[in-house]
Design a protein around this motif. Structure first.
Motif, PDB file in Angstrom:
ATOM      1  N   ILE A  99       0.852  -1.192   0.000  1.00  0.00           N
ATOM      2  CA  ILE A  99       0.000   0.000   0.000  1.00  0.00           C
ATOM      3  C   ILE A  99       0.885   1.238   0.000  1.00  0.00           C
ATOM      4  O   ILE A  99       1.733   1.407   0.888  1.00  0.00           O
ATOM      5  N   PHE A 100       0.710   2.106  -0.997  1.00  0.00           N
ATOM      6  CA  PHE A 100       1.442   3.367  -1.084  1.00  0.00           C
ATOM      7  C   PHE A 100       0.530   4.477  -0.546  1.00  0.00           C
ATOM      8  O   PHE A 100      -0.532   4.745  -1.121  1.00  0.00           O
ATOM      9  N   ALA A 101       0.951   5.119   0.541  1.00  0.00           N
ATOM     10  CA  ALA A 101       0.107   6.125   1.190  1.00  0.00           C
ATOM     11  C   ALA A 101       0.952   7.300   1.654  1.00  0.00           C
ATOM     12  O   ALA A 101       2.183   7.209   1.769  1.00  0.00           O
ATOM     13  N   SER A 102       0.289   8.394   1.945  1.00  0.00           N
ATOM     14  CA  SER A 102       0.978   9.588   2.439  1.00  0.00           C
ATOM     15  C   SER A 102       1.408   9.409   3.884  1.00  0.00           C
ATOM     16  O   SER A 102       0.660   8.884   4.710  1.00  0.00           O
ATOM     17  N   SER A 103       2.606   9.879   4.191  1.00  0.00           N
ATOM     18  CA  SER A 103       3.088   9.823   5.581  1.00  0.00           C
ATOM     19  C   SER A 103       2.421  10.887   6.444  1.00  0.00           C
ATOM     20  O   SER A 103       2.421  10.792   7.670  1.00  0.00           O
ATOM     21  N   TYR A 104       1.844  11.902   5.802  1.00  0.00           N
ATOM     22  CA  TYR A 104       1.185  12.995   6.524  1.00  0.00           C
ATOM     23  C   TYR A 104      -0.283  12.638   6.706  1.00  0.00           C
ATOM     24  O   TYR A 104      -1.002  12.379   5.748  1.00  0.00           O
ATOM     25  N   ASP A 105      -0.721  12.581   7.954  1.00  0.00           N
ATOM     26  CA  ASP A 105      -2.071  12.124   8.270  1.00  0.00           C
ATOM     27  C   ASP A 105      -3.098  13.225   8.007  1.00  0.00           C
ATOM     28  O   ASP A 105      -3.036  14.311   8.596  1.00  0.00           O
ATOM     29  N   HIS A 106      -4.056  12.912   7.156  1.00  0.00           N
ATOM     30  CA  HIS A 106      -5.069  13.886   6.738  1.00  0.00           C
ATOM     31  C   HIS A 106      -5.995  14.269   7.890  1.00  0.00           C
ATOM     32  O   HIS A 106      -6.450  15.413   7.974  1.00  0.00           O
ATOM     33  N   ARG A 107      -6.277  13.355   8.807  1.00  0.00           N
ATOM     34  CA  ARG A 107      -7.251  13.615   9.868  1.00  0.00           C
ATOM     35  C   ARG A 107      -6.668  14.471  10.989  1.00  0.00           C
ATOM     36  O   ARG A 107      -7.274  15.421  11.440  1.00  0.00           O
ATOM     37  N   SER A 108      -5.474  14.126  11.420  1.00  0.00           N
ATOM     38  CA  SER A 108      -4.854  14.853  12.529  1.00  0.00           C
ATOM     39  C   SER A 108      -4.023  16.035  12.061  1.00  0.00           C
ATOM     40  O   SER A 108      -3.624  16.878  12.874  1.00  0.00           O
ATOM     41  N   ARG A 109      -3.767  16.095  10.737  1.00  0.00           N
ATOM     42  CA  ARG A 109      -2.895  17.126  10.166  1.00  0.00           C
ATOM     43  C   ARG A 109      -1.503  17.074  10.811  1.00  0.00           C
ATOM     44  O   ARG A 109      -0.918  18.075  11.176  1.00  0.00           O
ATOM     45  N   LYS A 110      -0.975  15.841  10.922  1.00  0.00           N
ATOM     46  CA  LYS A 110       0.344  15.643  11.522  1.00  0.00           C
ATOM     47  C   LYS A 110       1.152  14.655  10.692  1.00  0.00           C
ATOM     48  O   LYS A 110       0.611  13.758  10.060  1.00  0.00           O
ATOM     49  N   GLU A 111       2.476  14.849  10.707  1.00  0.00           N
ATOM     50  CA  GLU A 111       3.397  13.893  10.102  1.00  0.00           C
ATOM     51  C   GLU A 111       3.480  12.688  11.032  1.00  0.00           C
ATOM     52  O   GLU A 111       3.810  12.809  12.204  1.00  0.00           O
ATOM     53  N   ARG A 112       3.162  11.502  10.505  1.00  0.00           N
ATOM     54  CA  ARG A 112       3.060  10.311  11.348  1.00  0.00           C
ATOM     55  C   ARG A 112       4.238   9.345  11.217  1.00  0.00           C
ATOM     56  O   ARG A 112       4.442   8.511  12.101  1.00  0.00           O
ATOM     57  N   HIS A 113       5.028   9.435  10.152  1.00  0.00           N
ATOM     58  CA  HIS A 113       5.979   8.362   9.896  1.00  0.00           C
ATOM     59  C   HIS A 113       7.420   8.822   9.697  1.00  0.00           C
ATOM     60  O   HIS A 113       8.319   7.990   9.648  1.00  0.00           O
ATOM     61  N   PHE A 114       7.644  10.127   9.571  1.00  0.00           N
ATOM     62  CA  PHE A 114       9.007  10.647   9.460  1.00  0.00           C
ATOM     63  C   PHE A 114       9.300  11.559  10.648  1.00  0.00           C
ATOM     64  O   PHE A 114       8.486  12.424  10.985  1.00  0.00           O
ATOM     65  N   LYS A 115      10.451  11.352  11.273  1.00  0.00           N
ATOM     66  CA  LYS A 115      10.892  12.280  12.311  1.00  0.00           C
ATOM     67  C   LYS A 115      11.349  13.576  11.650  1.00  0.00           C
ATOM     68  O   LYS A 115      11.656  13.611  10.456  1.00  0.00           O
ATOM     69  N   GLN A 116      11.410  14.629  12.431  1.00  0.00           N
ATOM     70  CA  GLN A 116      11.675  15.957  11.887  1.00  0.00           C
ATOM     71  C   GLN A 116      12.998  16.029  11.121  1.00  0.00           C
ATOM     72  O   GLN A 116      13.094  16.669  10.084  1.00  0.00           O
ATOM     73  N   ASP A 117      14.030  15.356  11.642  1.00  0.00           N
ATOM     74  CA  ASP A 117      15.345  15.425  11.012  1.00  0.00           C
ATOM     75  C   ASP A 117      15.642  14.216  10.114  1.00  0.00           C
ATOM     76  O   ASP A 117      16.756  14.044   9.634  1.00  0.00           O
ATOM     77  N   GLU A 118      14.619  13.371   9.894  1.00  0.00           N
ATOM     78  CA  GLU A 118      14.816  12.169   9.091  1.00  0.00           C
ATOM     79  C   GLU A 118      14.845  12.515   7.609  1.00  0.00           C
ATOM     80  O   GLU A 118      14.040  13.309   7.123  1.00  0.00           O
ATOM     81  N   LYS A 119      15.754  11.894   6.889  1.00  0.00           N
ATOM     82  CA  LYS A 119      15.901  12.171   5.466  1.00  0.00           C
ATOM     83  C   LYS A 119      15.146  11.133   4.635  1.00  0.00           C
ATOM     84  O   LYS A 119      14.744  10.094   5.128  1.00  0.00           O
ATOM     85  N   GLY A 120      15.006  11.447   3.355  1.00  0.00           N
ATOM     86  CA  GLY A 120      14.361  10.530   2.427  1.00  0.00           C
ATOM     87  C   GLY A 120      12.950  10.959   2.070  1.00  0.00           C
ATOM     88  O   GLY A 120      12.306  11.696   2.805  1.00  0.00           O
TER      89      GLY A 120
END
Length: 417
Positions: free
Chosen positions: A37-58
């Motif tokens: 499943i290809f999905a956005s790491s940014y959560d549409h409901r909470s309006r928060k980044e759920r899967h990348f840390k702030q300083d994480e690259k890629g």
């Protein structure tokens, strides 16, 4: 068999929101198939980044849940419906394509899911690149839904473009997966053969209702305050499309006649703050709002309620049918349902699982009737559970999809030999 799904807003287990992709994928995996499943790491409901840390690259990362591979595509954050949301959609589309090139194995089928049309088009583009079959899953009829909700004017330039994109995807798809029981008639009205159409509505994961996960302490404490009340519950998005003012209108009417009936709203959305303020301004002490909870906890919450509530707009769009997740959740929990709509022959009526009403006055009346007829509404709840077991369990729905996939892949293999 290898099956790839492109859905911008897909979520993993343990999150609040629609888990259709996960529920279907889990069952395909049990049958020995591989699902990505290809999905956005940014959560549409909470309006928060759920899967990348702030300083994480890629721009993508891969995680696995219950044997299902999730490719999280890093997308532009946004708050409201502004330019950043457009950039969020475009970043998913572009980065999703490049992320798909990093995954080395080759899919047999690629499915693009419309919550916005670019995700579905991305699925088509990847299927062409990988020489795989393409499935088009149309969860909402775009742009038909946007027109009927008044977000775009009929005949406008953007609507014409969206209709053309929809028609393009119809023509290119091996299967058109629809969720509404009369959506095949819409597809036919666009000049496309209904032989392509596969009806896979939403459903319920009955396992969740047989093995309930305990609620968190804060939710349990909120429900403890309502102990002894007759609870009508609404779970889901608090948006314009959900028409929740009708439920507050009914709460106002009901409060004047019975102070033991309470309205519980569970979820989040752009309308929640306004609705909450309205309840405070109008002194609706029989209304409580709580935050979204993980899908896995919904059965435990519904166990504490007496009636499930739904309010829909009187829109011509619904002539093609409906497939609301919360209906199946309520029915799986043996919760009788009161649905406000103008749709003929609803699932609630088919299953004799509650009442259909036309306005807030009638909704209030049915709540008062339910309060005074406990045995009758409990039987309606049991009717709903039986109906879901027969027609809307995810095990059955996954088998419908799997049978079509097996036929299509076999035919495609024979054609290529």
């Amino acid at each position: 068999m290898k099956f790839w799904i492109f859905n911008h807003y897909a979520i993993p287990p343990g999150s609040s929101g629609i888990t259709r992709d996960y529920d279907l994928a889990k069952r395909l995996v049990r049958h020995g198939h591989q699902v990505t499943i290809f999905a956005s790491s940014y959560d549409h409901r909470s309006r928060k980044e759920r899967h990348f840390k702030q300083d994480e690259k890629g721009f993508y990362k891969i995680e696995e849940y219950d044997g299902i591979r999730y490719v999280w595509v890093r997308t532009t954050p946004y708050e409201g419906n502004n330019i950043n949301r457009v950039l969020n959609i475009l970043s998913y589309t572009v980065r999703g394509f490049f992320a798909s090139r990093k995954v080395t194995d080759n899919p047999d089928i690629v499915m693009g899911t419309i919550v916005h049309p670019f995700a579905a088009f991305l699925g088509y583009a990847v299927s062409k690149m990988r020489k795989s079959l393409f499935y088009f899953e149309e969860r909402d009829l775009w742009p038909e839904t946007l027109v009927h909700l008044g977000k775009f004017k009929p005949g406008s330039f953007i609507v014409k473009i969206l209709y053309q994109l929809e028609l393009f995807l119809y023509k290119k798809a091996k299967r058109i997966i629809v969720l509404f029981d009369r959506a095949h008639l819409y597809v036919k009205s666009r000049g496309i053969s209904t032989d392509k159409v596969l009806y896979v509505p939403n459903g319920a994961d009955l396992e969740r209702y047989d093995e309930r996960i305990p609620l968190t302490n804060d939710i349990s404490e909120a429900l403890q305050i309502l102990k002894g009340k007759f609870i009508g519950v609404y779970t889901g998005a608090h948006g314009l499309a959900n028409n929740l003012d009708v439920l507050l209108d009914a709460a106002k009417l009901t409060k004047e006649k019975n102070k033991d009936i309470h309205f519980l709203f569970v979820g989040a959305g752009v309308e929640k703050e306004r609705l909450h303020k309205r309840a405070l301004d109008e002194l609706l002490t029989n209304v409580t709002f709580i935050d979204p909870i993980p899908k896995e906890m919904i059965p435990s919450l519904l166990k504490e309620a007496d009636v499930g509530l739904i309010s829909m707009w009187d829109a011509d769009l619904y002539k093609w049918g409906m497939s609301l997740n919360k209906v199946y959740d309520y029915m799986a929990a043996e919760l009788p349902t009161i649905i406000k709509c103008n749709i003929p022959d609803t699932i609630v009526e088919k299953a004799n699982a509650g009442y259909k009403v036309l306005d807030a006055v009638e909704l209030s009346e049915k709540l008062l009737l339910s309060f005074n007829s406990r045995d009758e509404i409990k039987q309606k709840g049991k009717n709903g559970r039986k109906y879901v077991e027969q027609y809307h369990s995810w095990d059955q729905l996954a088998n419908v999809l799997l049978q079509a996939m097996n036929e299509d892949v076999k035919q495609y293999s024979n054609e290529r030999e």
